[in-house]
Design a protein around this motif. Structure first.
Motif, PDB file in Angstrom:
ATOM      1  N   LEU A   1      57.456  20.872  36.288  1.00 11.48           N
ATOM      2  CA  LEU A   1      58.060  20.933  37.616  1.00 11.48           C
ATOM      3  C   LEU A   1      58.598  19.546  37.977  1.00 11.48           C
ATOM      4  O   LEU A   1      57.820  18.603  38.154  1.00 11.48           O
ATOM      5  N   GLY A   2      59.925  19.422  38.051  1.00 15.44           N
ATOM      6  CA  GLY A   2      60.553  18.136  38.315  1.00 15.44           C
ATOM      7  C   GLY A   2      60.711  17.846  39.791  1.00 15.44           C
ATOM      8  O   GLY A   2      60.230  18.592  40.665  1.00 15.44           O
ATOM      9  N   LYS A   3      61.425  16.760  40.079  1.00 19.95           N
ATOM     10  CA  LYS A   3      61.623  16.325  41.462  1.00 19.95           C
ATOM     11  C   LYS A   3      62.478  17.305  42.265  1.00 19.95           C
ATOM     12  O   LYS A   3      62.477  17.275  43.500  1.00 19.95           O
TER      13      LYS A   3
ATOM     14  N   THR B   1      63.495  20.267  36.867  1.00 24.20           N
ATOM     15  CA  THR B   1      62.504  21.172  36.283  1.00 24.20           C
ATOM     16  C   THR B   1      63.015  21.713  34.949  1.00 24.20           C
ATOM     17  O   THR B   1      64.193  22.069  34.831  1.00 24.20           O
ATOM     18  N   THR B   2      62.140  21.759  33.952  1.00 30.47           N
ATOM     19  CA  THR B   2      62.523  22.268  32.631  1.00 30.47           C
ATOM     20  C   THR B   2      61.494  23.265  32.113  1.00 30.47           C
ATOM     21  O   THR B   2      60.300  23.169  32.431  1.00 30.47           O
ATOM     22  N   LEU B   3      62.000  24.199  31.311  1.00 32.02           N
ATOM     23  CA  LEU B   3      61.137  25.172  30.639  1.00 32.02           C
ATOM     24  C   LEU B   3      61.466  25.126  29.153  1.00 32.02           C
ATOM     25  O   LEU B   3      62.540  25.559  28.735  1.00 32.02           O
ATOM     26  N   GLU B   4      60.547  24.571  28.351  1.00 29.52           N
ATOM     27  CA  GLU B   4      60.776  24.463  26.913  1.00 29.52           C
ATOM     28  C   GLU B   4      60.076  25.608  26.200  1.00 29.52           C
ATOM     29  O   GLU B   4      58.916  25.941  26.508  1.00 29.52           O
ATOM     30  N   TYR B   5      60.772  26.187  25.223  1.00 30.08           N
ATOM     31  CA  TYR B   5      60.235  27.367  24.541  1.00 30.08           C
ATOM     32  C   TYR B   5      60.717  27.385  23.097  1.00 30.08           C
ATOM     33  O   TYR B   5      61.755  26.826  22.751  1.00 30.08           O
TER      34      TYR B   5
ATOM     35  N   ASN C   1      49.302  16.539  35.296  1.00 28.23           N
ATOM     36  CA  ASN C   1      50.569  15.821  35.354  1.00 28.23           C
ATOM     37  C   ASN C   1      51.216  15.686  33.983  1.00 28.23           C
ATOM     38  O   ASN C   1      50.525  15.530  32.966  1.00 28.23           O
ATOM     39  N   ALA C   2      52.541  15.728  33.969  1.00 23.17           N
ATOM     40  CA  ALA C   2      53.300  15.480  32.738  1.00 23.17           C
ATOM     41  C   ALA C   2      53.203  13.992  32.389  1.00 23.17           C
ATOM     42  O   ALA C   2      52.859  13.170  33.246  1.00 23.17           O
TER      43      ALA C   2
ATOM     44  N   TYR D   1      52.950  21.868  34.213  1.00 26.85           N
ATOM     45  CA  TYR D   1      52.686  20.452  34.443  1.00 26.85           C
ATOM     46  C   TYR D   1      53.494  20.001  35.666  1.00 26.85           C
ATOM     47  O   TYR D   1      54.585  20.503  35.921  1.00 26.85           O
ATOM     48  N   ASN D   2      52.956  19.027  36.381  1.00 28.64           N
ATOM     49  CA  ASN D   2      53.696  18.419  37.490  1.00 28.64           C
ATOM     50  C   ASN D   2      54.402  17.177  36.964  1.00 28.64           C
ATOM     51  O   ASN D   2      53.752  16.222  36.537  1.00 28.64           O
ATOM     52  N   GLY D   3      55.737  17.199  37.013  1.00 24.73           N
ATOM     53  CA  GLY D   3      56.531  16.075  36.511  1.00 24.73           C
ATOM     54  C   GLY D   3      57.383  15.439  37.593  1.00 24.73           C
ATOM     55  O   GLY D   3      58.536  15.099  37.323  1.00 24.73           O
ATOM     56  N   GLY D   4      56.830  15.301  38.792  1.00 19.37           N
ATOM     57  CA  GLY D   4      57.582  14.671  39.878  1.00 19.37           C
ATOM     58  C   GLY D   4      57.699  15.532  41.115  1.00 19.37           C
ATOM     59  O   GLY D   4      58.235  15.078  42.142  1.00 19.37           O
ATOM     60  N   ALA D   5      57.229  16.775  41.045  1.00 23.25           N
ATOM     61  CA  ALA D   5      57.237  17.646  42.222  1.00 23.25           C
ATOM     62  C   ALA D   5      56.181  17.162  43.213  1.00 23.25           C
ATOM     63  O   ALA D   5      55.304  16.354  42.864  1.00 23.25           O
ATOM     64  N   PRO D   6      56.227  17.633  44.463  1.00 27.60           N
ATOM     65  CA  PRO D   6      55.197  17.225  45.435  1.00 27.60           C
ATOM     66  C   PRO D   6      53.790  17.503  44.910  1.00 27.60           C
ATOM     67  O   PRO D   6      53.570  18.444  44.143  1.00 27.60           O
TER      68      PRO D   6
END
Length: 561
Positions: free
Chosen positions: A529-531, A484-488, A476-477, A446-451
């Motif tokens: 994917l964060g800022k 950026t985070t990776l949840e598992y 988009n998130a 997911y895009n969470g603020g990245a370009p």
């Protein structure tokens, strides 16, 4: 007949007619009809219904206490008679005193509540609120925050006309960017020299645009050409890359009134001071300063070091650390007179933005800051060097070899103290262990603020270059995030470690939690994917290590020299 008159006429203590209602916790007046009273009081009965018939009470659980009944201690029987022994007069007097005292206190508390409300409104009225588009409109109690503290050189107030430039419009004389970490374990107070050469960006004051200026002192970001604190906030962002969320501004009076309100602030000097310019006179060692003497201490330029602004900043940091300790001490917090004086002084001294522009909001800020141990509040000055464009050095410029590391640490919420050792160890541990094969890694992106387009290009790179074929791009998130985070889920730890290796994710990006079900109905990790995301194949390089920097902490007194 009133309750007291009735009690006297029928030999009943008035206190006995006030009954505790266990359902409400209040005392209520209960009057027994006089026709039923006799010389020896009998059981209390309910009032008769119209027509003379009495209400029949429903059977009650023995443990229940009816709201109309008072709980009484068991009464002893007089020996050989079977009659109940009358209660000692002392009991009745004690009871009466307690009841009437309780009533009086309740009245005082209620009256006090109204007085407190009025007083709080009075304190709110003391505040000056400046609406600026560069500040947030609310205060977030669950996030890291940055507050720009500005001390102006405006000469308002009794006795202040004699300091320096009498006609000053109020420039940014003292500037501290206070960063409070998200987990409230630490805070960093970054001083920005007034004589730092910067480019002040274009800004807006009262809806009017003000042109920017290049190669000027930082202190001109306020007051000059009508600039307000929002312009100073923009200048801080331009210099450091850190966005201030709010500002607090005060003038000379703040130092005088706050130091007096707390009964004085302890400071320390290594040698005797006698500065005719600031009128500061102190013996070597520790002293307590307040009022004019406190202002002289933070303003003196000639008493310490090289008699410049950078040495004065260190003295100001010492003073602020000591003031913070005094304000949070038991001596201040348990002294109503000091608290009242402090509240008056602080609210009258402050100009704030609309996001923290009330007493309740400032209280929230104070409570969040109070969570940070003083030993973990670091004071640091922006690293600078002499301005190479000057033959006679009067100004400074940012030291580009040292300053970026400090700016990055604050931006990435990294402590300058050692409070995050355990957290770093835990983050490192997440990267230790077995790795899956790339072909076994199952992840949703997911895009969470990245370009824009980052999720799509990363998916293509993972599948075509890295062999992560069980991957999907889902848009988009729900909301943007800084990192950026990776949840598992627990059974996907080996997949998470492999994907972290491939993408260059730090241990702090890995978030044990839950997976989600992908399009094939299989469990997949969630990569947002964060800022801070730089691009497919580019490691996230946010520093997790505090830079080596000259600093002091709020729990210690360092003697000025």
């Amino acid at each position: 007949m009133d309750a007291q008159g009735r009690g006297r006429a029928e030999n009943i203590d008035p206190a006995d007619q006030w009954v505790l209602n266990p359902q409400t916790g209040d005392y209520e007046l209960r009057l027994t009809p006089s026709a039923e009273q006799s010389g020896v009081p009998g059981p209390r009965r309910t009032a008769p219904r119209p027509g003379g018939r009495r209400r029949q009470q429903a059977p009650q659980d023995p443990g229940d206490v009816p709201p109309q009944r008072r709980r009484r201690e068991p009464e002893a029987l007089a020996p050989d008679t079977g009659r109940r022994r009358s209660k000692p007069k002392k009991k009745s007097k004690v009871k009466k005193v307690l009841l009437w005292t309780s009533g009086t206190m309740a009245f005082v508390i209620l009256a006090g509540a109204g007085a407190v409300y009025i007083y709080l409104e009075h304190l709110n009225g003391n505040l000056t609120v400046n609406n600026t588009p560069d500040a947030k409109n609310s205060f977030a109690k669950d996030e890291a925050f940055n507050i720009l503290v500005i001390g102006t050189d405006k000469r308002t107030g009794k006795g202040n006309e004699g300091y320096g430039d009498k006609g000053s419009v109020g420039h940014a004389d003292t500037n501290i960017l206070l960063h409070v970490s998200k987990d409230r374990t630490n805070a960093t107070a970054l001083s920005i020299p007034r004589d730092l050469i910067v480019d002040v960006p274009e800004c807006t004051t009262d809806g009017k645009p003000i042109a920017g200026t290049s190669t000027v002192r930082f202190n001109t970001s306020l007051g000059q050409d009508g600039r307000d604190p929002g312009c100073t906030m923009r200048t801080v962002k331009a210099v450091t890359g850190i966005t201030p969320d709010h500002f607090m501004m005060a003038d000379f009076n703040a130092v005088k009134t706050l130091s007096t309100a707390v009964g004085g602030v302890e400071v320390c000097v290594k040698k005797p001071v006698d500065d005719p310019d600031s009128h500061l006179k102190l013996p070597a060692g520790k002293s307590v300063v307040k009022g004019e003497q406190a202002l002289a201490f933070v303003r003196t330029r000639h008493a310490f070091g090289n008699a410049g602004d950078l040495d004065r900043i260190k003295v100001q940091q010492q003073f602020l650390g000591s003031l913070a300790r005094k304000m949070s001490s038991g001596d201040t917090l348990t002294n109503p007179s000091k608290l009242t004086s402090l509240a008056e002084a602080a609210t009258k001294a402050l100009t704030v933005d609309q996001g923290i522009g009330s007493l309740n909001k400032l209280k929230d800020v104070a409570l969040e800051l109070k969570k940070v141990p003083p030993k973990n509040i670091s004071f640091v000055t922006t690293p600078v060097i002499d301005n190479p464009a000057e033959k006679v050095h009067a100004t400074v410029v940012v030291d580009q070899t040292k300053a970026p590391a400090i700016f990055d640490a604050i931006r990435n919420d990294v402590s300058l103290t050692e409070t995050k050792k355990k957290k770093k160890a835990a983050d490192s541990a997440r990267l230790k262990g077995v790795r899956s094969a790339a072909s076994e890694v199952r992840v949703d992106l997911y895009n969470g603020g990245a370009p824009a387009g980052s999720a799509g290009t990363t998916l293509t790179w993972l599948q075509n270059t890295e062999g992560v074929l069980k991957s999907s791009q889902l848009g988009n998130a729900p909301k943007d995030q800084a990192k950026t985070t990776l949840e598992y889920s627990p059974d996907q730890a080996d997949q998470a470690r492999k994907l972290a290796d491939i993408m260059g994710l730090p241990g702090s990006a890995l978030k044990p939690g839950e997976s989600e079900t992908n399009d094939q109905g299989l469990p997949a990790m969630i990569l947002i994917l964060g800022k801070d995301f730089k691009g497919a194949g580019v490691p996230i390089t946010g520093s997790a290590k505090a830079p080596d920097v000259d600093k002091s902490t709020a729990d210690k007194t360092v003697c000025a020299e």
